[in-house]
Design a protein around this motif. Structure first.
Motif, PDB file in Angstrom:
ATOM      1  N   THR A  26      97.476  38.854  50.413  1.00  0.00           N
ATOM      2  CA  THR A  26      98.668  38.118  50.873  1.00  0.00           C
ATOM      3  C   THR A  26      99.565  37.675  49.721  1.00  0.00           C
ATOM      4  OG1 THR A  26      97.440  36.021  50.969  1.00  0.00           O
ATOM      5  CG2 THR A  26      97.617  37.285  53.005  1.00  0.00           C
ATOM      6  N   TYR A  27      98.989  37.253  48.579  1.00  0.00           N
ATOM      7  CA  TYR A  27      99.825  36.744  47.476  1.00  0.00           C
ATOM      8  C   TYR A  27     100.848  37.773  46.997  1.00  0.00           C
ATOM      9  CZ  TYR A  27      97.109  32.432  46.862  1.00  0.00           C
ATOM     10  OH  TYR A  27      96.528  31.197  47.053  1.00  0.00           O
ATOM     11  N   PRO A  28     100.406  38.980  46.541  1.00  0.00           N
ATOM     12  CA  PRO A  28     101.420  39.938  46.076  1.00  0.00           C
ATOM     13  C   PRO A  28     102.294  40.488  47.205  1.00  0.00           C
ATOM     14  CG  PRO A  28      99.224  40.933  46.005  1.00  0.00           C
ATOM     15  CD  PRO A  28      99.042  39.490  46.350  1.00  0.00           C
ATOM     16  N   LEU A  86      98.380  34.487  59.850  1.00  0.00           N
ATOM     17  CA  LEU A  86      98.910  35.695  59.207  1.00  0.00           C
ATOM     18  C   LEU A  86      99.763  36.510  60.188  1.00  0.00           C
ATOM     19  CD1 LEU A  86      99.023  37.117  56.520  1.00  0.00           C
ATOM     20  CD2 LEU A  86      96.945  38.375  57.121  1.00  0.00           C
ATOM     21  N   ILE A  87      99.378  36.533  61.468  1.00  0.00           N
ATOM     22  CA  ILE A  87     100.203  37.210  62.497  1.00  0.00           C
ATOM     23  C   ILE A  87     101.579  36.536  62.558  1.00  0.00           C
ATOM     24  CG2 ILE A  87     100.477  37.565  64.989  1.00  0.00           C
ATOM     25  CD1 ILE A  87      97.362  37.917  65.082  1.00  0.00           C
ATOM     26  N   ALA A  88     101.589  35.197  62.528  1.00  0.00           N
ATOM     27  CA  ALA A  88     102.856  34.456  62.580  1.00  0.00           C
ATOM     28  C   ALA A  88     103.712  34.738  61.347  1.00  0.00           C
ATOM     29  CB  ALA A  88     102.576  32.956  62.703  1.00  0.00           C
ATOM     30  N   ILE A  89     103.067  34.871  60.175  1.00  0.00           N
ATOM     31  CA  ILE A  89     103.792  35.188  58.933  1.00  0.00           C
ATOM     32  C   ILE A  89     104.440  36.573  59.052  1.00  0.00           C
ATOM     33  CG2 ILE A  89     103.442  35.813  56.496  1.00  0.00           C
ATOM     34  CD1 ILE A  89     101.386  33.469  56.386  1.00  0.00           C
ATOM     35  N   ALA A  90     103.667  37.545  59.547  1.00  0.00           N
ATOM     36  CA  ALA A  90     104.195  38.905  59.705  1.00  0.00           C
ATOM     37  C   ALA A  90     105.352  38.937  60.706  1.00  0.00           C
ATOM     38  CB  ALA A  90     103.073  39.839  60.159  1.00  0.00           C
ATOM     39  N   TRP A  91     105.254  38.110  61.736  1.00  0.00           N
ATOM     40  CA  TRP A  91     106.241  38.096  62.816  1.00  0.00           C
ATOM     41  C   TRP A  91     107.575  37.510  62.357  1.00  0.00           C
ATOM     42  CZ3 TRP A  91     104.905  40.253  67.473  1.00  0.00           C
ATOM     43  CH2 TRP A  91     105.807  40.113  68.511  1.00  0.00           C
ATOM     44  N   THR A  92     107.515  36.430  61.540  1.00  0.00           N
ATOM     45  CA  THR A  92     108.737  35.670  61.219  1.00  0.00           C
ATOM     46  C   THR A  92     109.550  36.281  60.080  1.00  0.00           C
ATOM     47  OG1 THR A  92     107.374  34.206  59.856  1.00  0.00           O
ATOM     48  CG2 THR A  92     107.913  33.442  62.065  1.00  0.00           C
ATOM     49  N   GLN A  93     108.873  36.714  58.972  1.00  0.00           N
ATOM     50  CA  GLN A  93     109.580  37.317  57.825  1.00  0.00           C
ATOM     51  C   GLN A  93     110.723  36.428  57.308  1.00  0.00           C
ATOM     52  OE1 GLN A  93     109.095  40.698  56.445  1.00  0.00           O
ATOM     53  NE2 GLN A  93     107.173  40.623  57.518  1.00  0.00           N
ATOM     54  N   ASP A  94     110.484  35.116  57.263  1.00  0.00           N
ATOM     55  CA  ASP A  94     111.519  34.182  56.819  1.00  0.00           C
ATOM     56  C   ASP A  94     110.911  33.202  55.824  1.00  0.00           C
ATOM     57  OD1 ASP A  94     114.207  32.736  57.204  1.00  0.00           O
ATOM     58  OD2 ASP A  94     112.736  31.174  57.663  1.00  0.00           O
ATOM     59  N   MET A 163      98.188  44.148  58.876  1.00  0.00           N
ATOM     60  CA  MET A 163      97.055  44.473  59.761  1.00  0.00           C
ATOM     61  C   MET A 163      95.734  44.488  58.992  1.00  0.00           C
ATOM     62  SD  MET A 163      98.305  44.478  62.686  1.00  0.00           S
ATOM     63  CE  MET A 163      96.764  44.857  63.491  1.00  0.00           C
ATOM     64  N   ILE A 164      95.783  44.916  57.699  1.00  0.00           N
ATOM     65  CA  ILE A 164      94.562  44.880  56.881  1.00  0.00           C
ATOM     66  C   ILE A 164      94.070  43.439  56.757  1.00  0.00           C
ATOM     67  CG2 ILE A 164      93.640  45.186  54.540  1.00  0.00           C
ATOM     68  CD1 ILE A 164      95.327  47.661  54.252  1.00  0.00           C
ATOM     69  N   GLY A 165      94.993  42.514  56.431  1.00  0.00           N
ATOM     70  CA  GLY A 165      94.627  41.110  56.281  1.00  0.00           C
ATOM     71  C   GLY A 165      94.136  40.491  57.580  1.00  0.00           C
ATOM     72  N   ILE A 166      94.844  40.774  58.682  1.00  0.00           N
ATOM     73  CA  ILE A 166      94.461  40.208  59.989  1.00  0.00           C
ATOM     74  C   ILE A 166      93.072  40.718  60.391  1.00  0.00           C
ATOM     75  CG2 ILE A 166      95.037  40.215  62.463  1.00  0.00           C
ATOM     76  CD1 ILE A 166      98.079  40.504  61.397  1.00  0.00           C
ATOM     77  N   ALA A 167      92.858  42.037  60.226  1.00  0.00           N
ATOM     78  CA  ALA A 167      91.545  42.619  60.564  1.00  0.00           C
ATOM     79  C   ALA A 167      90.447  42.009  59.696  1.00  0.00           C
ATOM     80  CB  ALA A 167      91.590  44.137  60.369  1.00  0.00           C
ATOM     81  N   ALA A 168      90.745  41.794  58.402  1.00  0.00           N
ATOM     82  CA  ALA A 168      89.741  41.218  57.495  1.00  0.00           C
ATOM     83  C   ALA A 168      89.340  39.814  57.947  1.00  0.00           C
ATOM     84  CB  ALA A 168      90.288  41.180  56.067  1.00  0.00           C
TER      85      ALA A 168
END
Length: 378
Positions: A26-28, A86-94, A163-168
């Motif tokens: 997530t950091y990079p 993480l799903i919310a982070i991917a969804w918002t992109q802000d 999706m890699i992060g969410i699955a992990a």
């Protein structure tokens, strides 16, 4: 000889490693996305600081939550909540929406580290504690390193990296469910100890954790600035940082064996002094081939400060004090992660690029001096 419960141990280490992969990714990933959006470096840094801030704020709540929910339930709940964040982070992109969401990601991730380390210390036989905790920190460091590498496979665009992060995160919860019957109950003996109360019990151990976190964050965030000032190319600097992380991962088992042979207190002092030696040597050999073995060893001994502190925690505390101690470690790690880079960045602005080894050296020098003073007092 005490029998080692390998199945439970493998489950605990696998859980945290998968979690570390997700966090390391997530950091990079989020920094790349924000950079593409034209976000200023200052705001990108502030956004990244939200995760360790979540660690700091969640730490005082963990001992009480463990008593109320139990370790396994809390770990599974945190895995699900981290995936949702993480799903919310991917969804918002802000960038502004990401501030509270990254804070929540740290808030939900932290209990899982605390619970896992408490489980591991509880089931590890004392004579093998050095090598087992060394193995644990090695594998978790490897997990953090795999996270950024996975971006090379899936890129940084769209949903695939998320999706890699969410699955992990979700796999993490499933592993806990699978190994629950083999896991020990969270220790209940002794008086309930708060995180603040633990600071009075072991201030020097917590300073060691602070130093290890600050050292790692400073080097990862500012080594590129230092190398560029000395005329080094981006590829060489990136390779040196990778070498530093590799040292983190590969040398912890060896340091754990040293702790079993010579004692964790002596090995902790060795790690502090060896890290200081690396700071002193860095400017002299930066352009020489010797920089490669130096950075590898430097990565190992600087992270070894955390490994030795963890071994000492298991040697000195048990019961509810152990849970509070692990939560206090997470608190100190978060503080080190937030404070170290800005303070060193300021030092580099004031005295030039040599502010990096000077700041790191001062940190190691203070830790070594405090450790020597404590040994003389005992």
């Amino acid at each position: 000889m005490d029998r080692i419960p390998w199945a439970a141990m493998a489950g605990i280490i696998a859980t945290v490693t998968v979690f570390a992969v997700a966090q390391g990714l997530t950091y990079p990933l989020l920094s790349f996305i924000l950079d593409r959006q034209g976000t200023t470096p200052g705001l990108i840094g502030l956004s990244a600081a939200m995760t360790p801030l979540g660690f700091i704020v969640s730490a005082p709540f963990i001992p009480g939550l463990v008593r109320r929910l139990g370790g396994a339930r809390l770990a599974i709940l945190c895995s699900i909540l981290a995936a949702l964040a993480l799903i919310a982070i991917a969804w918002t992109q802000d960038v502004m929406a990401w501030m509270p969401l990254r804070f929540l990601l740290g808030f939900f991730a932290n209990p899982l580290y605390v619970i896992s380390e408490t489980w591991l210390i509880t089931i590890t036989p004392a004579p093998r504690r050095g090598r087992i905790m060394g193995l644990y920190t090695s594998i978790v460091s490897g997990g953090f390193a795999i996270g950024p590498l996975s971006l090379g496979l899936v890129g940084t665009q769209g949903w695939p990296p998320f999706m890699i992060g969410i699955a992990a995160f979700l796999i993490c919860g499933l592993i806990v469910v699978a190994v629950v019957p083999r896991l020990p109950k969270m220790p209940q003996e002794g008086e309930a100890t708060s995180v603040a109360g633990f600071f009075a019990l072991a201030p020097l151990l917590l300073f060691g954790v602070f130093a290890a976190a600050a050292f790692e964050q400073i080097l990862l965030s500012l080594f590129a600035v230092y190398g560029t000032a000395l005329g080094s190319g981006e590829e060489r600097i990136a390779s040196l940082i990778t070498c530093f992380i590799a040292g983190n991962a590969v040398l912890q088992i060896l340091l754990g064996r040293l702790a079993e042979r010579f004692g964790s207190a002596r090995t902790l002092l060795f790690c502090a002094l060896a890290s200081l030696a690396g700071c002193l040597l860095l400017p002299a050999i930066f352009d020489s081939w010797l920089i490669w073995p130096l950075v590898l060893l430097w990565g190992g001994v600087s992270f070894g400060i955390y490994t030795m502190s963890l071994i000492q925690l298991g040697e000195r505390f048990d019961g509810q004090a152990l849970i509070a101690g692990n939560a206090a470690f997470a608190f100190a790690w978060g503080i080190g992660g937030i404070v170290g880079s800005p303070a060193t960045g300021l030092a580099m602005q004031l005295i030039g690029h040599q502010g990096l080894p000077s700041s790191l050296g001062l940190l190691c020098c203070v830790l070594a001096a405090l450790l020597v003073a404590e040994r003389r007092r005992v």
